[in-house]
Design a protein around this motif. Structure first.
Motif, PDB file in Angstrom:
ATOM      1  N   GLN A   3       0.775  -1.291  -0.289  1.00  0.00           N
ATOM      2  CA  GLN A   3      -0.109  -0.009   0.070  1.00  0.00           C
ATOM      3  C   GLN A   3       0.885   1.100   0.059  1.00  0.00           C
ATOM      4  O   GLN A   3       1.662   1.137   0.853  1.00  0.00           O
ATOM      5  CB  GLN A   3      -1.008  -0.019   1.264  1.00  0.00           C
ATOM      6  N   LEU A   4       0.631   2.255  -0.881  1.00  0.00           N
ATOM      7  CA  LEU A   4       1.206   3.437  -1.125  1.00  0.00           C
ATOM      8  C   LEU A   4       0.295   4.745  -0.443  1.00  0.00           C
ATOM      9  O   LEU A   4      -0.516   4.856  -0.909  1.00  0.00           O
ATOM     10  CB  LEU A   4       1.843   3.656  -2.362  1.00  0.00           C
ATOM     11  N   VAL A   5       1.266   5.489   0.323  1.00  0.00           N
ATOM     12  CA  VAL A   5       0.468   6.510   0.979  1.00  0.00           C
ATOM     13  C   VAL A   5       1.260   7.846   0.639  1.00  0.00           C
ATOM     14  O   VAL A   5       2.539   7.821   1.286  1.00  0.00           O
ATOM     15  CB  VAL A   5       0.334   6.603   2.567  1.00  0.00           C
ATOM     16  N   GLN A   6       0.676   8.769  -0.092  1.00  0.00           N
ATOM     17  CA  GLN A   6       1.516   9.778  -0.429  1.00  0.00           C
ATOM     18  C   GLN A   6       1.167  10.931   0.320  1.00  0.00           C
ATOM     19  O   GLN A   6       0.157  11.235   1.087  1.00  0.00           O
ATOM     20  CB  GLN A   6       1.015  10.287  -1.769  1.00  0.00           C
ATOM     21  N   CYS A  94       2.757   8.040  -7.062  1.00  0.00           N
ATOM     22  CA  CYS A  94       3.859   7.064  -6.691  1.00  0.00           C
ATOM     23  C   CYS A  94       3.341   5.669  -7.271  1.00  0.00           C
ATOM     24  O   CYS A  94       2.132   5.295  -7.042  1.00  0.00           O
ATOM     25  CB  CYS A  94       4.411   7.254  -5.327  1.00  0.00           C
ATOM     26  N   ALA A  95       4.202   4.918  -7.542  1.00  0.00           N
ATOM     27  CA  ALA A  95       3.941   3.616  -7.931  1.00  0.00           C
ATOM     28  C   ALA A  95       5.067   2.810  -7.599  1.00  0.00           C
ATOM     29  O   ALA A  95       6.184   3.120  -7.548  1.00  0.00           O
ATOM     30  CB  ALA A  95       3.562   3.462  -9.459  1.00  0.00           C
ATOM     31  N   TRP A 117      -0.135   1.666  -6.697  1.00  0.00           N
ATOM     32  CA  TRP A 117      -0.389   3.062  -6.869  1.00  0.00           C
ATOM     33  C   TRP A 117      -0.799   3.688  -5.724  1.00  0.00           C
ATOM     34  O   TRP A 117      -1.640   3.257  -4.934  1.00  0.00           O
ATOM     35  CB  TRP A 117      -1.125   3.248  -7.953  1.00  0.00           C
ATOM     36  N   GLY A 118      -0.149   4.851  -5.589  1.00  0.00           N
ATOM     37  CA  GLY A 118      -0.685   5.819  -4.391  1.00  0.00           C
ATOM     38  C   GLY A 118      -1.820   6.705  -4.978  1.00  0.00           C
ATOM     39  O   GLY A 118      -2.421   6.444  -5.841  1.00  0.00           O
ATOM     40  N   GLN A 119      -2.343   7.445  -3.835  1.00  0.00           N
ATOM     41  CA  GLN A 119      -3.805   8.020  -4.004  1.00  0.00           C
ATOM     42  C   GLN A 119      -3.717   9.179  -4.871  1.00  0.00           C
ATOM     43  O   GLN A 119      -4.582   9.740  -5.279  1.00  0.00           O
ATOM     44  CB  GLN A 119      -4.234   8.129  -2.747  1.00  0.00           C
TER      45      GLN A 119
END
Length: 127
Positions: A3-6, A94-95, A117-119
Motif C-alpha cells: 500500500q502506498l500512502v502519499q 507514486c507507484a 499506486w498511491g492515491q
C-alpha cells in the motif's frame, strides 16, 4: 501486497520547490522499483522518475537536472522538485512493482508496468 500512502505537494510559484513523499506499507517480493508519475486531465499518465532497490535511476527528459528521486531505509520514496515550471502542474502519483509475478522492468517509466499506486497528490505551479 503493498500500500502506498502519499503526502506533500501543494501550490508554489514558478522557480519554487516542493517535495513529495510516498510511504510503502507491506512487503516486496524480490527486487522492486518505485517511481513517480504525473497526469493532467485528458492526458496519459507520464513517467517522471524511477528508482530500483539497488539504486538505478531514470528520469524523464523534461525533469532532468530539476527533480531528484530518492528513498530512505524505511522504503519511503521522495521526489524533490526544484526550479518548478508551470508545465509541471499535474496530479502526481507514486507507484511500485516487484518480481512477484516473475517479471522485472527495472527503473521503468511505463505506467502499465507498475502494480501498486498511491492515491495521488496535486502539484500546482503558477507564474
Amino acid at each position: 501486497h503493498v500500500q502506498l500512502v502519499q503526502s506533500g505537494g501543494g501550490s508554489v510559484q514558478t522557480g519554487g520547490s516542493l517535495r513529495l513523499s510516498c510511504l510503502a506499507n507491506g512487503y516486496f517480493s524480490g527486487s522492486y522499483a518505485m517511481a513517480w508519475f504525473r497526469q493532467i486531465p485528458g492526458k496519459a499518465r507520464e513517467g517522471v522518475a524511477a528508482l530500483t532497490d539497488d539504486g538505478i535511476t531514470k528520469y524523464a527528459d523534461s525533469v532532468k537536472g530539476r527533480f531528484t528521486i530518492s528513498k530512505d531505509t524505511t522504503t519511503t520514496l521522495y521526489l524533490q522538485m526544484n526550479s518548478l515550471k508551470t508545465e509541471d502542474t499535474a496530479m502526481y502519483y507514486c507507484a511500485t512493482h516487484d518480481t512477484a509475478d516473475g517479471r522485472w522492468y527495472g527503473a521503468s517509466l511505463v505506467s502499465g508496468e507498475y502494480d501498486f499506486w498511491g492515491q495521488g497528490t496535486q502539484v500546482t505551479v503558477s507564474s
